[in-house]
Design a protein around this motif. Structure first.
Motif, mmCIF file in Angstrom:
data_model
loop_
_atom_site.group_PDB
_atom_site.id
_atom_site.type_symbol
_atom_site.label_atom_id
_atom_site.label_comp_id
_atom_site.label_asym_id
_atom_site.label_seq_id
_atom_site.Cartn_x
_atom_site.Cartn_y
_atom_site.Cartn_z
ATOM 1 N N SER A 639 -26.251 48.879 -11.560
ATOM 2 C CA SER A 639 -25.881 48.904 -10.227
ATOM 3 C C SER A 639 -26.069 47.637 -9.486
ATOM 4 O O SER A 639 -25.998 47.569 -8.194
ATOM 5 C CB SER A 639 -26.535 49.837 -9.600
ATOM 6 N N GLU A 669 -23.291 50.427 -3.473
ATOM 7 C CA GLU A 669 -22.924 49.800 -4.664
ATOM 8 C C GLU A 669 -21.390 49.368 -4.790
ATOM 9 O O GLU A 669 -21.237 48.242 -5.703
ATOM 10 C CB GLU A 669 -22.906 51.039 -5.910
ATOM 11 N N GLU A 670 -20.583 49.929 -4.165
ATOM 12 C CA GLU A 670 -19.193 49.395 -4.329
ATOM 13 C C GLU A 670 -19.208 47.875 -3.791
ATOM 14 O O GLU A 670 -18.317 46.988 -4.222
ATOM 15 C CB GLU A 670 -18.170 50.383 -3.472
ATOM 16 N N CYS A 673 -21.181 45.468 -6.359
ATOM 17 C CA CYS A 673 -20.290 45.201 -7.669
ATOM 18 C C CYS A 673 -18.676 44.853 -7.444
ATOM 19 O O CYS A 673 -18.012 44.860 -8.410
ATOM 20 C CB CYS A 673 -20.313 46.347 -8.542
ATOM 21 N N ALA A 674 -18.464 44.211 -6.207
ATOM 22 C CA ALA A 674 -17.254 43.713 -6.005
ATOM 23 C C ALA A 674 -16.956 42.445 -7.178
ATOM 24 O O ALA A 674 -17.875 41.555 -7.189
ATOM 25 C CB ALA A 674 -17.147 43.128 -4.522
ATOM 26 N N LYS A 675 -15.713 42.643 -7.552
ATOM 27 C CA LYS A 675 -15.431 41.460 -8.552
ATOM 28 C C LYS A 675 -15.124 40.010 -8.110
ATOM 29 O O LYS A 675 -15.487 39.199 -8.792
ATOM 30 C CB LYS A 675 -14.201 42.232 -9.208
ATOM 31 N N THR A 679 -12.941 40.081 -2.064
ATOM 32 C CA THR A 679 -13.231 41.626 -1.768
ATOM 33 C C THR A 679 -14.588 41.688 -1.083
ATOM 34 O O THR A 679 -14.783 42.555 -0.615
ATOM 35 C CB THR A 679 -13.009 42.042 -3.251
ATOM 36 N N ARG A 683 -15.308 43.532 2.103
ATOM 37 C CA ARG A 683 -16.217 44.945 2.198
ATOM 38 C C ARG A 683 -17.342 44.625 2.703
ATOM 39 O O ARG A 683 -17.748 45.579 3.811
ATOM 40 C CB ARG A 683 -16.413 45.268 0.849
ATOM 41 N N HIS A 687 -18.517 46.584 6.315
ATOM 42 C CA HIS A 687 -19.689 47.417 6.258
ATOM 43 C C HIS A 687 -20.698 47.089 7.487
ATOM 44 O O HIS A 687 -21.438 47.955 8.179
ATOM 45 C CB HIS A 687 -20.292 47.176 4.968
#
Length: 695
Positions: A639, A669-670, A673-675, A679, A683, A687
């Motif tokens: 994670s 977690e999203e 774990c952003a690629k 992004t 995000r 947030h």
């Protein structure tokens, strides 16, 4: 696209002939299309925005209506005159806004010009004293700058040999670089467009115009920029030096109050950038650069350097230890570099050879400068030492020149970090155990000896020492350091940040507040000149940049300290939106899409964590962050969580490694774990906005 280059056998004279031919062609075309016309200027010049055809036409109509009204005294003609005058004022204000808008947008990435623009709008321009405008004064400046370097080199002892350095270099050499790669038009265009648009007096074309007609000059430029001859054109080795007063309140008749500002031809910078890209790629692929040298390297900055140092100091304080930080100061470091020793570094430490080493020898030899004031200039002065200031290669060459210095700190087990010529060393002391200070003093003596060998002068008067930690222990350490001849201070300025013995950053925040309000006052004075969009750009350039500078160091500080910075942002938002003091600021910040200062700090920290975990940050920052690995298979595995270091005090909780890992694990977690970086930033900002601006 096929690479275009010249044969390796081309002679050095041919490179100069090619450049002279190129400049001659360009000059002939310019003389045909736009020949130089000498015109006498009147004492009073119209503002640029008043010279446009539309404004002049509107002004004539207004004057015509005024004459008609004064002649007839009729109410209808007075009404026409008022309407015409109002239209003229609106047109003039629009033209003025457009002028400054273009000026601001063209200098968004040029802080110096942007600052000068605002300074010109808020303060009367400072005139060069008439007694300074003469050839004799230019010669005085040129002699003063030259003699200063000569006197420094004479004062340096050169009795020690470089035997130890030659013995160590074999540990570093892994590969060699003997030839340059040929470049094509695509690479050339990318390099030219990314260079700053500053123009030198020696340039044949203004740089902005040069970039716009690059396609027409490409073929000749590829030949001139070819590196396969192993020579650097002689005509590009001359710099134009302009004396700049260090501070506005200094006596402008004393030469020592000026610093030399060097300007080099744009063509030379193109060639240097080609060399820089290839050399930097070679150095990074072979790991020749010092891990703890943060100056002028991609993904490195003064902030990352300070984060590493302050993190180590805070962890020492968490362990009950005292940290001693020494800031070394060098006198005219770039100007005293010895060419022979530098070439030896490039050959033995870095592994340059063949045509590449020959090119660098040609690049360093035969350089010179002359001082220019207005239309006057001095005689040409030669440069027998130093790396050329204002050049693209100078910072990198200086970093390579300083490579052996790290061996001294490692041998004495002293932690260190460098940013160009700013080197700082530090160590931790256990309570009542001051023996490591002896190693520190020995290390400083060895550093001084090494610098004497390499024609560098350690300025002991400006070298600063500070102890950080418990107040009572700091007092004892200061007394011991004083007995060893090391004078300590209660606060020091380190890479633009003021540090104190308790790392409260109160003095730094106070200095930022004072500077920000000064510039905010100037911006408020000119807001009627520019549009709201351009005013916001000025706010970000002058205010937000100061509030955000090194804000990653402010993690874990009390709210009352951060509040002082928040008040600056609030004041900037009120000036920009013309909001009164009695109105709430939160809706204004939300409408501007500005994160409050606390969340800007979180954003900076989390962004640096993401970059470091994805090879977009310094290695020494990545080494602070440890991936969380549970002892048994859990849902948290994979994670992207970090191990949170164990700390015992508030100082430990303020350490970057603790704060970063703790804040990172609080993210969904999203986001972790952003690629991609884009992004992740999108995000993360969404947030943080959802956390602070809650309906």
């Amino acid at each position: 696209m096929e690479a275009i280059s010249l044969a390796p056998s081309i002679s050095a004279d041919s490179v100069d002939i090619l450049l002279d031919s190129f400049n001659s062609k360009v000059k002939n075309v310019i003389d045909d299309i736009a020949p130089i016309i000498v015109s006498k200027k009147t004492n009073r010049q119209k503002s640029v925005w008043r010279r446009s055809t539309a404004v002049q036409t509107m002004k004539r109509q207004c004057r015509k209506a005024e004459r008609m009204w004064r002649k007839t005294k009729l109410e209808i003609h007075y009404s026409i005159y008022k309407d015409s005058l109002h239209a003229f004022n609106v047109k003039l204000a629009t033209a003025r806004q457009k002028f400054f808008s273009n000026l601001i947008n063209s200098n968004l990435n040029n802080t110096h010009n942007l600052f000068a623009t605002v300074e010109r709008l808020t303060n009367p321009p400072s005139q060069i004293p008439s007694e300074m405008l003469s050839d004799s004064k230019c010669n005085e400046f040129a002699s003063f700058f030259s003699e200063k370097i000569i006197n420094i080199r004479k004062a340096i002892s050169t009795s020690s040999s470089n035997a130890e350095v030659r013995q160590i270099w074999t540990q570093y050499q892994k590969d060699t670089m003997s030839i340059f790669e040929a470049i094509d038009s695509k690479i050339l265009e990318e390099i030219v467009q990314h260079l700053k648009s500053s123009t030198c007096y020696l340039d044949t074309l203004p740089t902005s115009f040069f970039k716009s007609v690059l396609n027409c000059l490409e073929a000749d430029l590829l030949e001139v920029a070819s590196l396969l001859s192993g020579t650097f054109p002689n005509s590009l080795k001359t710099a134009v030096v302009k004396p700049l007063l260090k501070k506005s309140n200094l006596d402008n008749t004393i030469l020592s109050n000026y610093r030399p500002i060097s300007n080099l031809p744009f063509m030379g910078k193109i060639i240097e950038k080609v060399v820089f890209n290839q050399l930097n790629k070679y150095l990074n692929s072979n790991g020749y650069l010092d891990n703890f040298q943060s100056g002028f390297r991609p993904h490195h900055s003064t902030e990352t350097a300070l984060i590493k140092i302050i993190n180590d100091i805070r962890l020492n304080s968490d362990s009950g230890k005292i940290s001693v930080l020494v800031l070394l100061d060098l006198s005219a470091a770039f100007d005293t570099v010895d060419h022979k020793i530098l070439l030896e570094r490039l050959e033995n430490w870095v592994g340059l050879s063949g045509m590449v080493l020959k090119w660098f020898r040609s690049y360093l030899e035969g350089r010179g400068y002359y001082v220019s004031l207005g239309e006057h200039k001095s005689k040409w002065m030669s440069m027998t030492c130093g790396v050329p200031q204002g050049s693209i290669l100078a910072p990198l060459l200086f970093s390579l020149y300083m490579l052996p210095l790290s061996q001294i700190m490692r041998k004495n087990q002293i932690a260190y970090h460098s940013y160009a010529d700013d080197t700082q060393i530090y160590l931790a002391l256990s309570p009542n155990d001051y023996s490591p200070i002896d190693s520190l003093c020995q290390c400083i003596d060895e550093i001084n000896s090494w610098m004497c060998q390499n024609f560098l002068q350690l300025n002991k008067e400006k070298t600063e020492v500070i102890a950080v930690g418990n107040k009572d222990e700091v007092f004892k350490v200061n007394a011991y350091l004083d007995s060893r001849g090391q004078t300590t201070k209660n606060q020091v300025r380190n890479l633009g940040v003021i540090l104190e013995t308790d790392l409260s950053f109160s003095s730094h925040v106070k200095a930022v507040t004072k500077s920000a309000y000064y510039h905010l006052k100037n911006i408020a004075r000119i807001r009627c000149f520019v549009s709201s969009q351009d005013l916001e750009k000025l706010v970000h350039a002058f205010i937000t940049s100061r509030v955000d500078y090194c804000n990653g160091l402010l993690t874990g500080l009390p709210k009352k300290t951060i509040r002082q910075l928040q008040l600056i942002q609030n004041a900037a938002a009120r000036i920009l939106t013309r909001t009164r003091k009695s109105e709430h600021i939160t809706p204004v910040l939300r409408s501007l899409h500005w994160l409050p200062v606390t969340f800007r700090i979180d954003f900076k920290v989390l962004l640096l964590v993401y970059k470091s975990l994805n090879d977009l940050g310094p290695k020494y920052i990545a080494d602070m962050l440890t991936e969380y690995k549970p002892n048994r298979p859990l849902r948290s595995l994979g994670s992207s969580q970090l191990e949170i270091p164990r700390v015992h005090t508030k100082q430990g909780e303020s350490a970057f490694s603790y704060y970063a890992a703790h804040s990172w694990n609080q993210l969904p977690e999203e986001i972790r774990c952003a690629k991609t970086l884009v992004t992740f930033k999108s995000r993360l900002k969404t947030h943080l906005f959802s956390c602070v601006f809650v309906e």
